[in-house]
Design a protein around this motif. Structure first.
Motif, PDB file in Angstrom:
ATOM      1  N   CYS A  67      97.983  58.028  54.302  1.00  0.00           N
ATOM      2  CA  CYS A  67      98.429  59.403  54.537  1.00  0.00           C
ATOM      3  C   CYS A  67      99.065  59.940  53.257  1.00  0.00           C
ATOM      4  CB  CYS A  67      99.427  59.451  55.691  1.00  0.00           C
ATOM      5  SG  CYS A  67      99.800  61.131  56.231  1.00  0.00           S
ATOM      6  N   PRO A  68      98.225  60.364  52.276  1.00  0.00           N
ATOM      7  CA  PRO A  68      98.748  60.724  50.963  1.00  0.00           C
ATOM      8  C   PRO A  68      99.662  61.939  50.929  1.00  0.00           C
ATOM      9  CG  PRO A  68      96.411  61.269  51.164  1.00  0.00           C
ATOM     10  CD  PRO A  68      96.758  60.453  52.360  1.00  0.00           C
ATOM     11  N   ALA A  99      92.001  48.741  44.533  1.00  0.00           N
ATOM     12  CA  ALA A  99      92.704  49.372  45.650  1.00  0.00           C
ATOM     13  C   ALA A  99      93.795  50.310  45.147  1.00  0.00           C
ATOM     14  CB  ALA A  99      93.304  48.304  46.562  1.00  0.00           C
ATOM     15  N   LEU A 100      94.483  49.912  44.096  1.00  0.00           N
ATOM     16  CA  LEU A 100      95.545  50.761  43.540  1.00  0.00           C
ATOM     17  C   LEU A 100      94.968  52.067  43.002  1.00  0.00           C
ATOM     18  CD1 LEU A 100      98.417  51.330  42.504  1.00  0.00           C
ATOM     19  CD2 LEU A 100      97.831  50.025  40.453  1.00  0.00           C
ATOM     20  N   LEU A 101      93.893  51.987  42.237  1.00  0.00           N
ATOM     21  CA  LEU A 101      93.305  53.188  41.649  1.00  0.00           C
ATOM     22  C   LEU A 101      92.708  54.097  42.727  1.00  0.00           C
ATOM     23  CD1 LEU A 101      91.669  51.641  38.456  1.00  0.00           C
ATOM     24  CD2 LEU A 101      93.826  52.887  38.638  1.00  0.00           C
ATOM     25  N   ASP A 102      92.154  53.509  43.762  1.00  0.00           N
ATOM     26  CA  ASP A 102      91.649  54.320  44.883  1.00  0.00           C
ATOM     27  C   ASP A 102      92.800  55.054  45.572  1.00  0.00           C
ATOM     28  OD1 ASP A 102      89.035  53.620  44.435  1.00  0.00           O
ATOM     29  OD2 ASP A 102      88.969  52.074  45.992  1.00  0.00           O
ATOM     30  N   ALA A 103      93.918  54.374  45.738  1.00  0.00           N
ATOM     31  CA  ALA A 103      95.074  54.988  46.387  1.00  0.00           C
ATOM     32  C   ALA A 103      95.640  56.119  45.535  1.00  0.00           C
ATOM     33  CB  ALA A 103      96.152  53.934  46.642  1.00  0.00           C
ATOM     34  N   LEU A 104      95.697  55.912  44.234  1.00  0.00           N
ATOM     35  CA  LEU A 104      96.185  56.968  43.345  1.00  0.00           C
ATOM     36  C   LEU A 104      95.248  58.171  43.366  1.00  0.00           C
ATOM     37  CD1 LEU A 104      97.346  54.800  40.303  1.00  0.00           C
ATOM     38  CD2 LEU A 104      98.811  56.005  41.938  1.00  0.00           C
ATOM     39  N   THR A 105      93.956  57.909  43.455  1.00  0.00           N
ATOM     40  CA  THR A 105      92.984  59.004  43.554  1.00  0.00           C
ATOM     41  C   THR A 105      93.233  59.829  44.808  1.00  0.00           C
ATOM     42  OG1 THR A 105      91.324  57.694  42.367  1.00  0.00           O
ATOM     43  CG2 THR A 105      90.523  59.561  43.655  1.00  0.00           C
ATOM     44  N   ALA A 106      93.466  59.152  45.921  1.00  0.00           N
ATOM     45  CA  ALA A 106      93.749  59.854  47.174  1.00  0.00           C
ATOM     46  C   ALA A 106      95.004  60.705  47.061  1.00  0.00           C
ATOM     47  CB  ALA A 106      93.899  58.843  48.312  1.00  0.00           C
ATOM     48  N   ALA A 107      96.027  60.175  46.396  1.00  0.00           N
ATOM     49  CA  ALA A 107      97.274  60.927  46.241  1.00  0.00           C
ATOM     50  C   ALA A 107      97.091  62.129  45.329  1.00  0.00           C
ATOM     51  CB  ALA A 107      98.362  60.005  45.696  1.00  0.00           C
ATOM     52  N   GLY A 110      95.898  65.723  46.764  1.00  0.00           N
ATOM     53  CA  GLY A 110      96.725  66.651  47.526  1.00  0.00           C
ATOM     54  C   GLY A 110      98.008  66.004  47.993  1.00  0.00           C
ATOM     55  N   GLY A 111      98.980  66.863  48.287  1.00  0.00           N
ATOM     56  CA  GLY A 111     100.230  66.351  48.818  1.00  0.00           C
ATOM     57  C   GLY A 111     101.324  66.259  47.780  1.00  0.00           C
ATOM     58  N   ALA A 112     102.509  66.001  48.268  1.00  0.00           N
ATOM     59  CA  ALA A 112     103.691  65.960  47.411  1.00  0.00           C
ATOM     60  C   ALA A 112     103.700  64.759  46.478  1.00  0.00           C
ATOM     61  CB  ALA A 112     104.948  65.944  48.282  1.00  0.00           C
ATOM     62  N   ALA A 113     102.859  63.758  46.749  1.00  0.00           N
ATOM     63  CA  ALA A 113     102.842  62.565  45.916  1.00  0.00           C
ATOM     64  C   ALA A 113     101.998  62.731  44.658  1.00  0.00           C
ATOM     65  CB  ALA A 113     102.314  61.372  46.726  1.00  0.00           C
ATOM     66  N   ALA A 114     101.352  63.886  44.502  1.00  0.00           N
ATOM     67  CA  ALA A 114     100.392  64.059  43.406  1.00  0.00           C
ATOM     68  C   ALA A 114     101.028  63.864  42.035  1.00  0.00           C
ATOM     69  CB  ALA A 114      99.730  65.429  43.497  1.00  0.00           C
ATOM     70  N   HIS A 115     102.216  64.434  41.815  1.00  0.00           N
ATOM     71  CA  HIS A 115     102.780  64.329  40.468  1.00  0.00           C
ATOM     72  C   HIS A 115     103.240  62.917  40.162  1.00  0.00           C
ATOM     73  CE1 HIS A 115     107.220  64.112  40.884  1.00  0.00           C
ATOM     74  NE2 HIS A 115     107.048  64.775  42.004  1.00  0.00           N
TER      75      HIS A 115
END
Length: 349
Positions: A67-68, A99-107, A110-115
């Protein structure tokens, strides 16, 4: 720096708490555990490597992926950023990196976690040995470019660029330091997005960052066509001219971008630059500007040489002759009182 046992124990406890909460699908406990890891990684730099060793990264990445746009994802991204500063190699281990890079891509999408996600990508790219792995992730690069496209370059108060914009630009700059990545960024539309940022009135605080990225992206043959679409050469020359850039560093970066474009694009790129009226004069002014930095003068001088070489020996010789004649005439004007002096009272019109 030697890791002390208390940090190892703290890391194991925190990661164990998150692992148990996630396994039990307890949302509140999971959020609390992620927040605790974020706080610990912020307050105590020595706990970061033990957190990575205890397996925090995959658990935090899972929160980003699931849930990014949630508050817990923001805490997870911030914790990953903190950990990455001290444990890049552990985060980018072959078993963990995908898995880490995929998760960062998802973040990033969109969402507040982008920056926080963009800042984490930049942190990982600070280690040269990881640039190839990150640059190979086309979806991640696309997400960074898209983030700039949709993120307003100014804060709501209109004072400074948002953290998201600046973090995305830093990540793109670090990615473009890896030469094979530049053509990918061009194909993803990065050139259009970067020049759109340069042309917007609301660009305070990002001109240096944008021109730094442009200078790197220009260093591939594929960039020339993209520059044509946005009149990039004309815009960069405007920045090279005295007073055209917001800061001396932006002026230097613009000259570096033109130099990289000509070096990568050869005669065709040089012709694009020379076709702009006053191009050589603007570059020469920078090369001879006593107030310019050594870096800016060096870039301008190298660009002049590259333009002369691309134009061919005959044209280069003609230009040198023109410049010598201009210097000679200029010397006469400044030394001959009948030319440079004001008319006397006894002269007649």
């Amino acid at each position: 720096m030697e890791v002390k046992p208390p940090q190892q124990h703290t890391a194991r406890v925190l990661v164990g708490r998150l692992r148990g909460a996630a396994a039990a699908c307890d949302g509140a406990a999971t959020a609390a555990a992620v927040a605790a890891i974020r706080q610990a990684s912020k307050d105590d730099p020595e706990v970061r490597s033990p957190l990575a060793a205890a397996g925090a990264a995959p658990l935090l990445a899972a929160q980003l992926s699931s849930c990014p746009s949630s508050p817990v994802a923001t805490d997870a991204a911030a914790a990953l950023l903190n950990i990455s500063i001290s444990a890049r190699d552990q985060l980018m281990a072959p078993a963990a990196a995908p898995a880490l890079l995929d998760a960062l891509t998802a973040a990033l999408r969109g969402g507040a976690a982008a920056h926080h996600a963009a800042a984490t990508v930049h942190s990982l790219l600070c280690a040269q040995q990881h640039r190839a792995a990150v640059a190979a992730r086309r979806p991640l690069l696309a997400a960074l470019v898209a983030l700039l496209r949709r993120e307003p370059p100014m804060s709501p108060r209109g004072a400074t660029a948002t953290r998201t914009t600046k973090d995305a630009l830093k990540a793109l700059f670090a990615a473009a330091l890896y030469p094979p990545c530049r053509a990918t960024l061009v194909a993803l539309g990065a050139v259009q997005v970067l020049f759109a940022l340069l042309l917007t009135e609301a660009r305070a605080g990002v001109v240096e960052d944008v021109t730094a990225v442009v200078a790197q992206v220009a260093g591939c043959a594929e960039s020339l066509d993209a520059f044509r679409w946005v009149s990039g050469v004309r815009i960069l020359l405007d920045l090279v001219e005295p007073g055209g850039a917001a800061t001396p560093r932006a002026r230097e970066n613009a000259a570096a971008a033109l130099l990289n474009l000509v070096v990568a694009g050869g005669e065709h790129a040089a012709a694009e630059v020379l076709a702009v009226g006053g191009a050589e004069e603007a570059v020469r002014e920078l090369a001879e500007d006593a107030a310019a930095s050594p870096r800016g003068k060096a870039k301008a001088e190298a660009l002049l040489r590259a333009l002369e070489e691309a134009a061919g020996p005959a044209a280069a010789s003609a230009r040198r002759s023109e410049h010598r004649l201009a210097d000679f005439l200029n010397g006469i004007v400044h030394s001959d009182p009948y030319i440079s002096g004001p008319p006397s009272a006894s002269t007649h019109g």
